[in-house]
Design a protein around this motif. Structure first.
Motif: not given
Length: 600
Positions: A360-389
């Protein structure tokens, strides 16, 4: 979505303010990273000492080029949030081997529980423990045999101290592995009700003990949204956790799978591979701005207003109270989690949690989307949900919808239009106030002052029925130079009782209140503090004081000219329960508005 202009402006101001120290920091990190894997610079004797007890990993360490992960652990089995970490090193070592890496416990750091020390002498060591934790982690990593690091910590001062260490060793990656919240017990509002009843003398200690034990009942973080859970939110918004890792309960298959996945990621992002992600690249000004936005959107703990500047300074970044205030003014309050609402963090997570909020905050322009993270490039990765497979973590795109709009609402239709954190300034000094749980009619309090030099004196005055009119309670000589800046959360039930009796009351202090301070207006972290020549030392009983959270002011409405500071006997603050060892901290600590730091 284009970035919000204020978000851009605040980020640019932080970048400009930090240009010199940030450049020096990045140059140091680049020089250290350029030296290559740490172990290559040790003698054979150095390495033999480091690997002597590693058993089946010894050959891989001595002759191979597999990445070696250093584990910094805050495990102890007194903190419910940290008890699950007992088994993590074995799981991490096993996961590292399976990923073609090795792992060693580099060192342990102290971890004290503010819940145990609330209102007790030990609380005077709490804030200082953050800097001790940073130093202890540095000692562990100083052996210089690690290509990457993982940090095991959750609670109040522990995560900030570990982030300070991760920034200092920012030339290697840093992945934070949480333990998760305990399952829901006695509802937090019921616990608070019993506390107030006890404070008012309506129930006995047996009822209070039963309520507390039913609330804090098992392994994991306390379920209210205080500093510990605010820390976990912060690690996701800043990209130091894996996505969705914060609020998965301990002892569950998904919790273990996330620990394995975090270990694998720590091995993948070293300089030995193709995805090198040193902590110094993750911890930039955009990450800290994202963290501040997360704090406002969730109604998080005011303690982070102290900790974020300290963490940022370790990475060469300078934050100011004005940054928090301006970001709060544009950030919608999207969550209602106790003390801002009735839900606990498990309910919040079930309703969509951090993944929904970040989207929601990314869509509202209230977060920097282009940060580096331990998961990879971009904060959009953090809109994903972990499941057990099949026993492993698999990520799927979140639904993008709240599952309970009484707990979690969209950025376009929030509970409040702002985050509720305000900077206050006036002739008493600078302070902050959190209003997200304070009724609007209490945002402005004008009343006579009652001045105290410790929280026990306030409770004594309450027991003596001395509060009979609207009052602004001033508790001074509680800053870092005076006595380590203890939390004054034990005053919350007392002040809440007065408020429920129909009085308008507020707290003004150079000390701290916890993230669970709740419905009583509290101007905290007053700077300069009384022991550092602050004007709060000039206030007298009966002075008319105005706290205006709407206008952002904190004023004594009579002249302070010509007054001498009220004396305070601080001699007893230097001994007992280990306080003797912290005299150098009290003498050298910085002001509350700047993080109250000693080591950075």
């Amino acid at each position: 979505m284009a970035l919000n202009r204020t978000l851009e402006a605040v980020t640019d101001r932080i970048r400009a303010r930090s240009e010199g120290p940030r450049r020096t920091y990045l140059d140091r990190m680049a020089a250290a990273a350029a030296e290559g894997p740490r172990r290559a610079h040790l003698t054979c004797g150095n390495q033999a000492h480091a690997y002597a007890a590693t058993g089946e990993d010894k050959d891989a360490l001595a002759t191979g080029r597999a990445p070696n992960i250093g584990i910094i652990t805050a495990y102890n089995d007194m903190l419910s949030a940290h008890q699950p970490f007992e088994t993590y090193p074995a799981l991490i070592r096993e996961a590292a081997r399976a990923a073609g890496a090795t792992a060693q416990v580099a060192g342990g750091v102290p971890a004290m529980c503010d819940g145990v020390t609330q209102g007790q002498t030990g609380m005077e060591l709490s804030l200082f423990s953050r800097d001790v934790i940073a130093m202890a982690a540095a000692v562990g990593l100083s052996h210089n045999v690690f290509d990457s690091s993982v940090y095991l910590g959750v609670c109040d001062k522990i995560v900030p101290g570990l982030v300070m260490a991760a920034a200092t060793f920012g030339y290697i990656p840093a992945v934070f592995l949480p333990a998760g919240p305990m399952t829901s017990g006695l509802p937090n509002d019921e616990k608070a009700r019993v506390r107030q009843q006890f404070a008012a003398g309506e129930v006995g200690r047996d009822a209070l003990m039963a309520a507390e034990m039913a609330s804090y009942h098992g392994p994991g973080t306390c379920t209210f949204y205080g500093t510990a859970n605010s820390n976990q939110m912060l690690m996701e918004f800043m990209g130091l956790h894996l996505p969705g890792a914060s609020f998965v309960n301990p002892g569950t298959p998904l919790r273990d799978a996330l620990t394995v996945a975090g270990t694998e990621r720590a091995a993948q992002i070293t300089a030995l591979g193709n995805e090198f992600t040193p902590a110094s690249d993750v911890l930039d000004e955009r990450a800290f701005v994202n963290g501040m936005v997360g704090l406002m959107a969730t109604g998080g703990s005011t303690n982070l207003v102290l900790h974020l500047p300290a963490m940022a300074k370790a990475a060469g970044i300078i934050l100011d109270l004005e940054d928090f205030a301006e970001l709060s003014a544009i950030t919608p309050l999207m969550a209602k989690v106790y003390p801002n609402g009735l839900a606990d963090v498990n309910h919040f997570h079930a309703a969509g949690g951090l993944g929904y909020m970040i989207g929601e905050l990314l869509n509202a322009g209230l977060l920097h989307p282009d940060t580096r993270t331990v998961a990879g490039e971009g904060l959009e990765l953090y809109t994903h949900e972990p499941k057990l497979s099949e026993g492993r973590v698999a990520y799927a795109k979140g639904s993008g919808e709240t599952l309970n709009d009484k707990i979690l609402r969209p950025a376009s239709d929030p509970f409040q239009k702002t985050g509720g954190l305000r900077q206050l300034s006036g002739n008493i000094g600078r302070a902050v106030i959190k209003t997200s749980a304070v009724a609007p009619e209490r945002h402005v309090i004008e009343a006579k002052a009652r001045v105290f030099h410790d929280q026990e004196a306030v409770k004594t005055a309450f027991r003596n029925s001395e509060f009979t009119e609207d009052t602004i309670v001033i508790v001074r000589y509680q800053g870092p130079k005076s006595n380590g800046m203890p939390e004054l959360h034990n005053l919350t039930p007392t002040l809440a009782v007065l408020q429920d009796r129909g009085l308008k009351v507020a707290l003004v202090t150079d000390g701290r209140m916890s993230g669970a301070s709740g419905k009583v207006p509290a101007a905290i972290h007053v700077t300069p503090e009384a022991a550092d020549g602050g004007a709060i030392a000039l206030v007298r009983d009966g002075d008319l004081v105005r706290l205006d959270a709407t206008a952002g002011s904190l004023e004594v409405l009579s002249s302070l000219e010509g007054r001498d500071p009220a004396p305070a006997d601080l001699a007893g603050n230097g001994n007992g329960v280990g306080r003797e060892l912290f005299e150098v901290f009290r003498q050298n600590v910085g002001g509350g508005a700047y993080g109250a730091t000693v080591v950075v």
